[in-house]
Design a protein around this motif. Structure first.
Motif, short mmCIF file in Angstrom:
data_model
loop_
_atom_site.label_atom_id
_atom_site.label_comp_id
_atom_site.label_asym_id
_atom_site.label_seq_id
_atom_site.Cartn_x
_atom_site.Cartn_y
_atom_site.Cartn_z
N VAL A 173 11.71 0.07 3.09
CA VAL A 173 12.88 0.88 3.44
C VAL A 173 12.44 1.96 4.43
O VAL A 173 11.24 2.25 4.56
CB VAL A 173 13.52 1.52 2.19
CG1 VAL A 173 13.87 0.48 1.15
CG2 VAL A 173 12.59 2.58 1.60
N PRO A 174 13.38 2.60 5.12
CA PRO A 174 13.00 3.72 5.98
C PRO A 174 12.37 4.85 5.16
O PRO A 174 12.88 5.21 4.09
CB PRO A 174 14.33 4.16 6.59
CG PRO A 174 15.23 2.97 6.47
CD PRO A 174 14.81 2.28 5.20
N ALA A 175 11.27 5.40 5.64
CA ALA A 175 10.61 6.49 4.93
C ALA A 175 11.54 7.67 4.74
O ALA A 175 11.51 8.34 3.70
CB ALA A 175 9.35 6.91 5.69
N GLU A 176 12.37 7.92 5.71
CA GLU A 176 13.30 9.04 5.64
C GLU A 176 14.22 8.93 4.43
O GLU A 176 14.63 9.93 3.85
CB GLU A 176 14.12 9.10 6.92
CG GLU A 176 15.16 10.20 6.95
CD GLU A 176 16.06 10.12 8.17
OE1 GLU A 176 16.81 11.08 8.40
OE2 GLU A 176 16.00 9.10 8.88
N ALA A 177 14.54 7.70 4.04
CA ALA A 177 15.49 7.49 2.95
C ALA A 177 14.94 7.94 1.61
O ALA A 177 15.70 8.37 0.73
CB ALA A 177 15.89 6.02 2.89
N VAL A 178 13.62 7.83 1.41
CA VAL A 178 13.06 8.04 0.07
C VAL A 178 12.10 9.22 -0.02
O VAL A 178 11.58 9.51 -1.11
CB VAL A 178 12.33 6.75 -0.41
CG1 VAL A 178 13.32 5.62 -0.60
CG2 VAL A 178 11.23 6.35 0.56
N LYS A 179 11.87 9.93 1.07
CA LYS A 179 10.86 10.98 1.03
C LYS A 179 11.21 12.08 0.04
O LYS A 179 10.32 12.69 -0.57
CB LYS A 179 10.65 11.56 2.43
CG LYS A 179 11.86 12.25 3.03
CD LYS A 179 11.56 12.75 4.44
CE LYS A 179 12.76 13.47 5.05
NZ LYS A 179 12.48 13.93 6.44
N ALA A 180 12.48 12.35 -0.18
CA ALA A 180 12.86 13.45 -1.08
C ALA A 180 12.61 13.13 -2.54
O ALA A 180 12.54 14.03 -3.37
CB ALA A 180 14.33 13.79 -0.87
N ILE A 181 12.48 11.84 -2.90
CA ILE A 181 12.37 11.48 -4.32
C ILE A 181 11.01 10.90 -4.66
O ILE A 181 10.85 10.26 -5.70
CB ILE A 181 13.47 10.48 -4.72
CG1 ILE A 181 13.32 9.17 -3.95
CG2 ILE A 181 14.85 11.07 -4.50
CD1 ILE A 181 14.05 8.01 -4.58
N ARG A 182 10.02 11.11 -3.80
CA ARG A 182 8.70 10.51 -4.03
C ARG A 182 8.12 10.90 -5.38
O ARG A 182 7.38 10.13 -5.99
CB ARG A 182 7.73 10.92 -2.91
CG ARG A 182 8.06 10.30 -1.57
CD ARG A 182 7.16 10.87 -0.47
NE ARG A 182 5.75 10.61 -0.74
CZ ARG A 182 4.75 11.12 -0.04
NH1 ARG A 182 5.01 11.97 0.95
NH2 ARG A 182 3.50 10.82 -0.32
N LYS A 183 8.42 12.10 -5.87
CA LYS A 183 7.85 12.56 -7.13
C LYS A 183 8.86 12.55 -8.27
O LYS A 183 8.59 13.08 -9.35
CB LYS A 183 7.28 13.96 -6.95
CG LYS A 183 6.12 14.02 -5.96
CD LYS A 183 5.55 15.43 -5.84
CE LYS A 183 4.39 15.48 -4.85
NZ LYS A 183 3.83 16.85 -4.72
N SER A 184 10.00 11.97 -8.05
CA SER A 184 11.02 11.93 -9.10
C SER A 184 10.71 10.79 -10.06
O SER A 184 10.61 9.63 -9.66
CB SER A 184 12.39 11.72 -8.47
OG SER A 184 13.40 11.77 -9.44
N PRO A 185 10.55 11.09 -11.36
CA PRO A 185 10.01 10.07 -12.28
C PRO A 185 10.99 8.98 -12.69
O PRO A 185 10.55 7.91 -13.11
CB PRO A 185 9.59 10.89 -13.50
CG PRO A 185 10.49 12.09 -13.47
CD PRO A 185 10.71 12.39 -12.02
N LYS A 203 9.41 2.45 -9.56
CA LYS A 203 8.09 2.66 -10.16
C LYS A 203 7.19 3.48 -9.25
O LYS A 203 6.47 4.39 -9.70
CB LYS A 203 7.45 1.31 -10.46
CG LYS A 203 6.07 1.39 -11.08
CD LYS A 203 5.53 -0.01 -11.35
CE LYS A 203 4.15 0.04 -11.98
NZ LYS A 203 3.62 -1.34 -12.23
N SER A 204 7.20 3.16 -7.95
CA SER A 204 6.33 3.88 -7.02
C SER A 204 6.88 3.79 -5.61
O SER A 204 7.64 2.86 -5.27
CB SER A 204 4.91 3.31 -7.04
OG SER A 204 4.89 1.99 -6.51
#
Length: 609
Positions: A173-185, A203-204
């Protein structure tokens, strides 16, 4: 000891001293009361027990039936009300559960109180339920479903996948789409796949420049990447599969959204300007009423009248994900096969799948003549009413289905769990099949609003079903789906009728769609005098032209499609079998058919509720 025995016996006789065929229930009642009008019970379960004992003892007054009168109000449900064979009536003396002067609501919700301001947000302690911390997927604020925090408010702005790697079980996916939730469990991805959406627990996330590799938990990861249909799409025309992200505190940035931090047991809500939370509810129960008997000893002749069912959940997507095949039926296993399977009189099969069934607020199985008249189904986390298995007869009439995450009404088997879903279902004991059900004059609106691949009415392996004069609108996929199995082989389905329904404002989110859709061989079945109009135009559909008013899909056979009013003549006959008849459908059909479709005059009031 002898004295104690007589005392206990006296108490038992006193408890069932009401010889009237009427039992009363009130939110202010007490289950130790007699059940007389002046001493009402507190719960439906207690009233059913008393009615059961009255019948068992053949007490005076029960020969003409037992009526349980529930006073209007809310009745909290902490486990499904179990209606069993011992609760059966007869055609002449049914068991009637009714409400006088208003709706009696069976309520599976728990209040959220004690909100405090925290910057722009309101925060409260998440409630417990039955002595344990509660997890949930919906929050209702001031009577309206709030939005589980997500990355887009306008679905037209959803991101699209870049690539699909089934070998390594990765979506790119585009990195921009998921960068805000990288640490969301506990973040989830909701992935648009042609005619279904998949709920995938993340998961990751690995960042690779301007793209990201997203992996998911099992079992949904295995199923998602092994099953071929429906698949995530990567195309040359820019219609790659769209997705949105949800269930991360980092996404809580818009009024009307909420987030539950399961680790800290806090609920966060972003109020609208000037909004005060006077009522907040989360659902805790998946099923409110379970009517269940056996083939040899069914539950018979029970009628629900003017009863409401609200605030249910369905938690499987939170713990196992949700990867449907179609109509919301989720896959427990599914994969591509080679060489393809030979099927007599059918095309070769390239995949296999086995299915499970979502929960329902009210479930009926092993039963005969179970009716729902003038009932209300709303604020539900999965299906509304489900005639699942082994049912004969039954009437669903004058009911309202509104704000439902899944299908409004479900009927019949969608393949038993152990039967590969493309094999025809034709049990040697015909009593297993849902038969003789009448679904008439119901308003089904704003359903399928979370699981976008579900329907207004979903009927699988059924026979002698009559679906008539219903109005279905604001649905994410098709209005009515009739049949199952993708096979021309004659099976248990036959003598089905879809007549004079009004279906409009459908396909809000999904294509490969129709107002009325059929599957499989159904001798002597009819689709007649329906009105289908006003399809939505979602910009993220994979194939913008793949929508229809009427659609006979794979294996559809021996079905007459006649005298249906549609805005245009956009129909599909895909891989049909023999014996279908198409006659006089389109915008030039007699206008009276259009005018008469949908709710008849005496049921128009449902639109005001």
């Amino acid at each position: 000891m002898k004295r104690s025995f007589f005392t206990a016996a006296g108490l038992v006789l006193s408890a069932f001293a009401v010889y009237s065929a009427d039992i009363y229930v009130s939110p202010e009642g007490n289950d130790l009361n007699s059940g007389d009008k002046g001493e009402p019970k507190a719960t439906l379960g207690s009233a059913l027990r008393q009615a059961r004992e009255m019948r068992r003892q053949a007490l005076p007054g029960v020969a003409s039936g037992v009526t349980i009168h529930m006073a209007p109000g809310n009745y909290s449900v902490y486990e499904p009300v179990f209606v069993r064979p011992e609760d059966s009536g007869s055609p002449e003396s049914p068991t009637v559960i009714t409400s006088d002067g208003g709706v009696a609501w069976l309520n599976g919700g728990v209040a959220v109180d004690g909100w405090k301001r925290q910057g722009k947000l309101l925060v409260a302690d998440a409630p417990s339920f039955n002595g344990r911390p509660l997890d949930f997927r919906q929050l209702y604020v001031n009577g309206k479903k709030a939005v589980r925090a997500r990355d887009v408010q306008d679905f037209e702005k959803m991101h699209r996948i870049i690539g699909n790697d089934p070998v390594n079980e990765i979506l790119w996916v585009p990195a921009e789409a998921v960068k805000a939730i990288r640490k969301s469990p506990y973040a989830e991805m909701v992935l648009h796949e042609m005619w279904c959406v998949a709920n995938l627990r993340i998961k990751s996330i690995e960042m690779h420049g301007d793209s990201a590799a997203v992996r998911f938990h099992n079992p949904e990861s295995r199923i998602q990447f092994e099953h071929p249909w429906p698949r995530p799409m990567v195309t040359d025309n820019g219609h790659n599969s769209a997705f949105y992200l949800t269930n991360a505190k980092e996404l809580l940035d818009t009024p009307g959204e909420w987030y539950h931090d399961i680790d800290t047991r806090k609920v966060y809500y972003y109020p609208y300007p000037g909004e005060t939370v006077t009522d907040a509810v989360v659902p805790a129960v998946e099923t409110l009423v379970n009517v269940e008997g056996t083939l040899d000893r069914p539950v018979e002749n029970v009628k629900f009248e003017n009863i409401g069912f609200e605030y249910t959940t369905w938690m499987r997507p939170s713990v196992m994900g949700h990867v449907p095949l179609q109509a919301g039926m989720y896959m427990t296993d599914g994969y591509k096969i080679s060489p393809k399977m030979e099927r007599y009189q059918n095309h070769k099969l390239d995949n296999q799948g086995w299915l499970g069934r979502p929960a329902a607020a009210v479930n009926v199985s092993g039963a005969k003549d179970i009716d729902f008249i003038g009932c209300r189904f709303k604020h539900l986390g999965s299906s509304g009413l489900d005639y699942e298995w082994g049912t004969e007869g039954g009437l669903v009439k004058g009911c309202l289905f509104r704000d439902i995450a899944g299908s409004g009404i479900v009927a019949g088997s969608f393949s038993p769990a152990s039967l590969e879903t493309h094999l025809p279902y034709d049990p040697s004991d015909g009593r297993e099949v849902c038969s003789g059900l009448v679904i008439s004059n119901n308003l089904i609106t704003d359903v399928s609003n979370e699981d976008w691949g579900t329907l207004g009415i979903a009927a699988g392996y059924v026979k002698d079903i009559d679906i008539e004069h219903n109005e279905i609108n604001d649905v994410s996929y098709s209005g009515i789906s009739l049949g199952w199995g993708w096979t021309r082989t004659v099976n248990c389905m036959r003598n089905n009728r879809v007549h004079a329904n009004l279906i409009h404002h459908y396909a809000r989110h999904m294509y490969d769609v129709a107002g009325v859709y059929t599957l499989g061989s159904q001798p002597h079945s009819w689709v007649t005098e329906n009105c289908v109009r006003d399809i939505y135009v979602p910009g993220y559909a994979h194939d913008p032209d793949h929508w229809f008013y009427l659609y006979t899909d794979e294996g559809s056979s021996f079905i007459t499609v006649k005298d249906n009013w549609t805005e245009g003549e956009k129909y599909l006959k895909n891989a049909n079998g023999p014996g279908n008849v198409w006659e006089n459908n389109g915008p030039n059909v007699d206008p009276k058919i259009k005018e008469n479709a949908g709710l008849t005059k005496e049921y128009q009031y449902l639109k005001t509720l």
